[in-house]
Motif scaffolding. Structure first.
Motif, PDB file in Angstrom:
ATOM      1  N   ARG A 228       0.811  -1.217   0.000  1.00  0.00           N
ATOM      2  CA  ARG A 228       0.000   0.000   0.000  1.00  0.00           C
ATOM      3  C   ARG A 228       0.845   1.268   0.000  1.00  0.00           C
ATOM      4  O   ARG A 228       0.337   2.373   0.190  1.00  0.00           O
ATOM      5  N   GLY A 229       2.145   1.098  -0.145  1.00  0.00           N
ATOM      6  CA  GLY A 229       3.019   2.261  -0.300  1.00  0.00           C
ATOM      7  C   GLY A 229       3.356   3.002   0.985  1.00  0.00           C
ATOM      8  O   GLY A 229       3.737   4.167   0.969  1.00  0.00           O
ATOM      9  N   ILE A 230       3.202   2.330   2.120  1.00  0.00           N
ATOM     10  CA  ILE A 230       3.591   2.960   3.381  1.00  0.00           C
ATOM     11  C   ILE A 230       5.060   2.633   3.650  1.00  0.00           C
ATOM     12  O   ILE A 230       5.462   1.468   3.613  1.00  0.00           O
ATOM     13  N   THR A 231       5.856   3.648   3.916  1.00  0.00           N
ATOM     14  CA  THR A 231       7.250   3.406   4.288  1.00  0.00           C
ATOM     15  C   THR A 231       7.269   2.939   5.738  1.00  0.00           C
ATOM     16  O   THR A 231       6.752   3.625   6.616  1.00  0.00           O
ATOM     17  N   VAL A 232       7.827   1.774   5.967  1.00  0.00           N
ATOM     18  CA  VAL A 232       7.922   1.291   7.344  1.00  0.00           C
ATOM     19  C   VAL A 232       9.338   1.546   7.841  1.00  0.00           C
ATOM     20  O   VAL A 232      10.294   0.968   7.344  1.00  0.00           O
ATOM     21  N   SER A 233       9.480   2.471   8.792  1.00  0.00           N
ATOM     22  CA  SER A 233      10.822   2.775   9.302  1.00  0.00           C
ATOM     23  C   SER A 233      11.340   1.604  10.117  1.00  0.00           C
ATOM     24  O   SER A 233      12.517   1.295  10.100  1.00  0.00           O
ATOM     25  N   ASP A 234      10.424   0.969  10.855  1.00  0.00           N
ATOM     26  CA  ASP A 234      10.824  -0.181  11.658  1.00  0.00           C
ATOM     27  C   ASP A 234       9.574  -0.928  12.078  1.00  0.00           C
ATOM     28  O   ASP A 234       8.520  -0.322  12.260  1.00  0.00           O
ATOM     29  N   ILE A 235       9.692  -2.246  12.188  1.00  0.00           N
ATOM     30  CA  ILE A 235       8.573  -3.030  12.722  1.00  0.00           C
ATOM     31  C   ILE A 235       9.186  -4.147  13.552  1.00  0.00           C
ATOM     32  O   ILE A 235      10.098  -4.840  13.116  1.00  0.00           O
ATOM     33  N   HIS A 236       8.759  -4.230  14.794  1.00  0.00           N
ATOM     34  CA  HIS A 236       9.353  -5.252  15.665  1.00  0.00           C
ATOM     35  C   HIS A 236       8.360  -5.670  16.751  1.00  0.00           C
ATOM     36  O   HIS A 236       7.369  -4.981  16.996  1.00  0.00           O
ATOM     37  N   GLY A 237       8.655  -6.792  17.383  1.00  0.00           N
ATOM     38  CA  GLY A 237       7.839  -7.232  18.507  1.00  0.00           C
ATOM     39  C   GLY A 237       8.420  -6.622  19.770  1.00  0.00           C
ATOM     40  O   GLY A 237       9.624  -6.477  19.889  1.00  0.00           O
ATOM     41  N   ARG A 238       7.559  -6.223  20.686  1.00  0.00           N
ATOM     42  CA  ARG A 238       8.108  -5.718  21.948  1.00  0.00           C
ATOM     43  C   ARG A 238       7.505  -6.528  23.103  1.00  0.00           C
ATOM     44  O   ARG A 238       6.308  -6.828  23.119  1.00  0.00           O
ATOM     45  N   ALA A 239       8.383  -6.916  24.001  1.00  0.00           N
ATOM     46  CA  ALA A 239       7.965  -7.703  25.150  1.00  0.00           C
ATOM     47  C   ALA A 239       7.492  -6.759  26.240  1.00  0.00           C
ATOM     48  O   ALA A 239       8.076  -5.702  26.440  1.00  0.00           O
ATOM     49  N   LYS A 240       6.456  -7.125  26.924  1.00  0.00           N
ATOM     50  CA  LYS A 240       5.981  -6.293  28.026  1.00  0.00           C
ATOM     51  C   LYS A 240       6.956  -6.417  29.198  1.00  0.00           C
ATOM     52  O   LYS A 240       7.451  -7.499  29.490  1.00  0.00           O
ATOM     53  N   HIS A 241       7.224  -5.297  29.845  1.00  0.00           N
ATOM     54  CA  HIS A 241       8.141  -5.359  30.986  1.00  0.00           C
ATOM     55  C   HIS A 241       7.486  -6.112  32.144  1.00  0.00           C
ATOM     56  O   HIS A 241       6.272  -6.104  32.303  1.00  0.00           O
ATOM     57  N   SER A 257      -4.631 -15.440  30.149  1.00  0.00           N
ATOM     58  CA  SER A 257      -5.323 -15.476  28.859  1.00  0.00           C
ATOM     59  C   SER A 257      -6.070 -14.172  28.577  1.00  0.00           C
ATOM     60  O   SER A 257      -6.523 -13.929  27.464  1.00  0.00           O
ATOM     61  N   ARG A 258      -6.204 -13.323  29.606  1.00  0.00           N
ATOM     62  CA  ARG A 258      -6.899 -12.048  29.392  1.00  0.00           C
ATOM     63  C   ARG A 258      -5.941 -10.889  29.099  1.00  0.00           C
ATOM     64  O   ARG A 258      -6.354  -9.743  28.967  1.00  0.00           O
ATOM     65  N   ILE A 259      -4.652 -11.199  29.047  1.00  0.00           N
ATOM     66  CA  ILE A 259      -3.669 -10.139  28.772  1.00  0.00           C
ATOM     67  C   ILE A 259      -3.305 -10.202  27.297  1.00  0.00           C
ATOM     68  O   ILE A 259      -2.720 -11.178  26.844  1.00  0.00           O
ATOM     69  N   TYR A 260      -3.660  -9.168  26.562  1.00  0.00           N
ATOM     70  CA  TYR A 260      -3.446  -9.204  25.122  1.00  0.00           C
ATOM     71  C   TYR A 260      -2.174  -8.507  24.657  1.00  0.00           C
ATOM     72  O   TYR A 260      -1.842  -8.542  23.486  1.00  0.00           O
ATOM     73  N   ASP A 261      -1.518  -7.806  25.566  1.00  0.00           N
ATOM     74  CA  ASP A 261      -0.343  -7.065  25.102  1.00  0.00           C
ATOM     75  C   ASP A 261       0.966  -7.623  25.671  1.00  0.00           C
ATOM     76  O   ASP A 261       1.935  -6.920  25.843  1.00  0.00           O
ATOM     77  N   LEU A 262       0.953  -8.912  25.976  1.00  0.00           N
ATOM     78  CA  LEU A 262       2.158  -9.570  26.453  1.00  0.00           C
ATOM     79  C   LEU A 262       3.274  -9.400  25.424  1.00  0.00           C
ATOM     80  O   LEU A 262       4.411  -9.117  25.733  1.00  0.00           O
ATOM     81  N   ILE A 263       2.880  -9.624  24.173  1.00  0.00           N
ATOM     82  CA  ILE A 263       3.762  -9.223  23.090  1.00  0.00           C
ATOM     83  C   ILE A 263       2.961  -8.260  22.235  1.00  0.00           C
ATOM     84  O   ILE A 263       1.794  -8.514  21.945  1.00  0.00           O
ATOM     85  N   ALA A 264       3.581  -7.143  21.890  1.00  0.00           N
ATOM     86  CA  ALA A 264       2.891  -6.229  20.993  1.00  0.00           C
ATOM     87  C   ALA A 264       3.761  -6.067  19.760  1.00  0.00           C
ATOM     88  O   ALA A 264       4.969  -6.241  19.821  1.00  0.00           O
ATOM     89  N   ILE A 265       3.089  -5.761  18.663  1.00  0.00           N
ATOM     90  CA  ILE A 265       3.857  -5.463  17.463  1.00  0.00           C
ATOM     91  C   ILE A 265       3.911  -3.957  17.310  1.00  0.00           C
ATOM     92  O   ILE A 265       2.888  -3.281  17.405  1.00  0.00           O
ATOM     93  N   ARG A 266       5.123  -3.474  17.151  1.00  0.00           N
ATOM     94  CA  ARG A 266       5.291  -2.028  17.103  1.00  0.00           C
ATOM     95  C   ARG A 266       5.674  -1.634  15.681  1.00  0.00           C
ATOM     96  O   ARG A 266       6.627  -2.169  15.126  1.00  0.00           O
ATOM     97  N   ILE A 267       4.896  -0.713  15.124  1.00  0.00           N
ATOM     98  CA  ILE A 267       5.171  -0.269  13.750  1.00  0.00           C
ATOM     99  C   ILE A 267       5.586   1.194  13.801  1.00  0.00           C
ATOM    100  O   ILE A 267       4.858   2.025  14.354  1.00  0.00           O
ATOM    101  N   ILE A 268       6.756   1.485  13.238  1.00  0.00           N
ATOM    102  CA  ILE A 268       7.235   2.865  13.246  1.00  0.00           C
ATOM    103  C   ILE A 268       7.229   3.399  11.816  1.00  0.00           C
ATOM    104  O   ILE A 268       7.818   2.796  10.919  1.00  0.00           O
ATOM    105  N   VAL A 269       6.505   4.501  11.640  1.00  0.00           N
ATOM    106  CA  VAL A 269       6.334   5.080  10.299  1.00  0.00           C
ATOM    107  C   VAL A 269       6.764   6.548  10.315  1.00  0.00           C
ATOM    108  O   VAL A 269       6.901   7.133  11.384  1.00  0.00           O
TER     109      VAL A 269
END
Ligand code: MN
Length: 490
Positions: A228-241, A257-269
């Motif tokens: 879709r023509g979006i420049t992705v500066s960085d994309i990575h998984g981040r672990a919750k502290h 099982s109710r924690i959804y952000d244990l791993i998050a995907i971080r997109i930097i544009v």
């Protein structure tokens, strides 16, 4: 083992000859002064100085701050005096070192509360005169926490407690997420070993299973954004502290099982428009969970944090969080206040001069102290050297930090009065104010609060109303609005 070369390598600003020379000179001086001294770990003392300097470099501090970081324990632990340091390094660096030495002298009081208060107060006072002193102190503390295992258990506990209660909130306030999270996790490890081990175990298990999955999602999202023509500066998984994961687990009856952000995907544009476009593309591909889209770009968190968070049903129906932000927001989240001058120097080098010369949406949404910093920066005409010098005195010039008798910090403008203080706590406290004590002495209600004052508001039990003349001396708009509202109603 760190060497001075590591410091140069990790320095974030352009490493000019002058900067390199200053850092090197400070290193040689500190190495000679501490020679023969050992840390509890058995390492040469200079390793602690290098580690402190290295952290400062990584969050983007300048050469003077790094020099002060290398020299920070010299007056305390060697026979060299501040006067000698001043001859060698001048007054700016020496006054930073003096500030750090003063902070280090805070000794344990009879009660823990008094000790805590005293510490907090000194930190804020130091902050008011030179923000860099506080940042060096944070880096110093981070390395001490990283090497805490070499200390006896009681000391471990005391240092960890102090870190959690004093240093973590300050790192948070300055928006230095990197240091804040690491200090917090290290303290957690010493303060609550059982739960620390429990959470760490959960996390490790989860990552072992989850890693491959996350990489797969990253690949898919990246492919879609490219298409879709979006420049992705960085994309990575981040672990919750770990500590924030623990707090969250506690809120959800320890149900992982109710924690959804244990791993998050971080997109930097690159820019804000890309953030929203990316959000749309992600939502087209994966159905979002209703009510879980958080737009901290248009509504930043109180410490200035900006990002878009959304929770999606990923491939195979697994739920996970996606965070979208610009590079600048990312730097700000990790390096806080320090990111501002790093960013600015780089932009200038590229000839853009975006940050301080043009008003962007990001700027308008900034928290007040960052705004203040920027305004002040404009006055100094985009001269980074002068800007850094000025931080020493001017940064918190128009701010006052006062304390409640319980130790809560109230942030007020200059010349604020006990009435402003009372309304800053709660409108009802403001309305019922009948008198005030500052540092134990009764003062008039138009008294001008000073940095570090402990303000005790005396209130009446019955419903009262403010008097008209309060409006002639209050400084905050909160107080003014509340007083007018109450007067009108009566
Ligand atoms: Mn130290």
């Amino acid at each position: 083992m760190l060497t001075i070369e590591d410091i140069f390598k990790n320095f974030k600003l352009p490493l000019t000859k002058e900067r390199k020379e200053l850092i090197y000179r400070a290193y040689i001086f500190a190495e000679k002064a501490h020679r023969g001294q050992k840390r509890r770990s058995g390492e040469d003392y200079i390793q602690h100085c290098l580690a402190t300097a290295n952290i400062l470099g990584q969050i983007g501090m300048g050469s003077k701050t790094i020099a002060a970081g290398l020299l920070h324990d010299v007056p305390e632990d060697t026979s060299i005096t501040l006067l000698e340091l001043e001859k060698e390094f001048g007054s700016e660096i020496t006054s930073m070192i003096e500030g750090i030495t003063k902070l280090g002298r805070i000794k344990l009081r009879e009660s823990r509360e008094a000790y805590f208060l005293e510490n907090l107060r000194k930190m804020f006072l130091a902050m008011a005169s030179d923000i860099r002193v506080v940042i060096i102190k944070l880096a110093d503390r981070l390395h001490n926490m990283q090497t805490l295992q070499h200390n006896p258990p009681e000391k471990q506990h005391r240092i960890a407690m102090e870190t959690m209660e004093v240093y973590v909130p300050i790192a948070n306030r300055l928006g230095i997420g990197e240091i804040k999270a690491e200090l917090e996790d290290l303290s957690f490890k010493y303060l609550d070993q059982k739960n620390y081990a429990y959470v760490k175990n959960i996390q490790e298990k989860f990552y072992k299973e989850g890693e491959q999955y996350v990489n797969e999602v990253i690949r898919e999202i990246k492919k879609e954004l490219d298409k879709r023509g979006i420049t992705v500066s960085d994309i990575h998984g981040r672990a919750k502290h770990l500590h924030s994961l623990y707090l969250k687990l506690k809120r959800y009856e320890m149900d992982i099982s109710r924690i959804y952000d244990l791993i998050a995907i971080r997109i930097i544009v690159p820019n804000i428009a890309d953030c929203y476009e990316t959000l749309g593309i992600v939502h087209e591909k994966y159905r979002p969970l209703i009510g879980r889209i958080k737009d901290y770009i248009s509504l930043p968190k109180p410490n200035g944090y900006q990002s878009i968070h959304t929770t999606i049903f990923g491939p195979k129906g697994r739920i996970l969080e996606v965070q979208i932000r610009t590079k600048k927001m990312h730097n700000e989240a990790e390096f806080g206040i320090a990111s501002h001058w790093v960013y600015n120097e780089y932009e200038k080098k590229k000839g853009w001069r975006v940050l301080f010369s043009k008003k962007t949406a990001e700027q308008k949404e900034s928290i007040p102290w960052i705004k203040q910093l920027r305004e002040w920066h404009q006055e100094t005409g985009n001269n980074p050297e002068k800007f850094l010098e000025g931080l020493q005195i001017d940064f918190f010039k128009n701010h006052i930090f006062a304390f409640t008798p319980l130790g809560d910090v109230i942030d007020l403008p200059e010349e604020a009065t006990p009435v402003d203080f009372a309304y800053a706590i709660h409108s009802e406290i403001g309305n019922r104010t009948v008198g005030a004590k500052v540092n134990g002495k009764i003062v008039t209600l138009d008294y001008q609060i000073k940095n570090g004052d402990v303000v005790d508001i005396m209130t009446s039990k019955e419903d009262r109303k403010p008097t008209q003349d309060w409006l002639t001396f209050v400084k905050t708009s909160t107080a003014k609005t509340q007083i007018r509202r109450k007067l009108k109603r009566e």
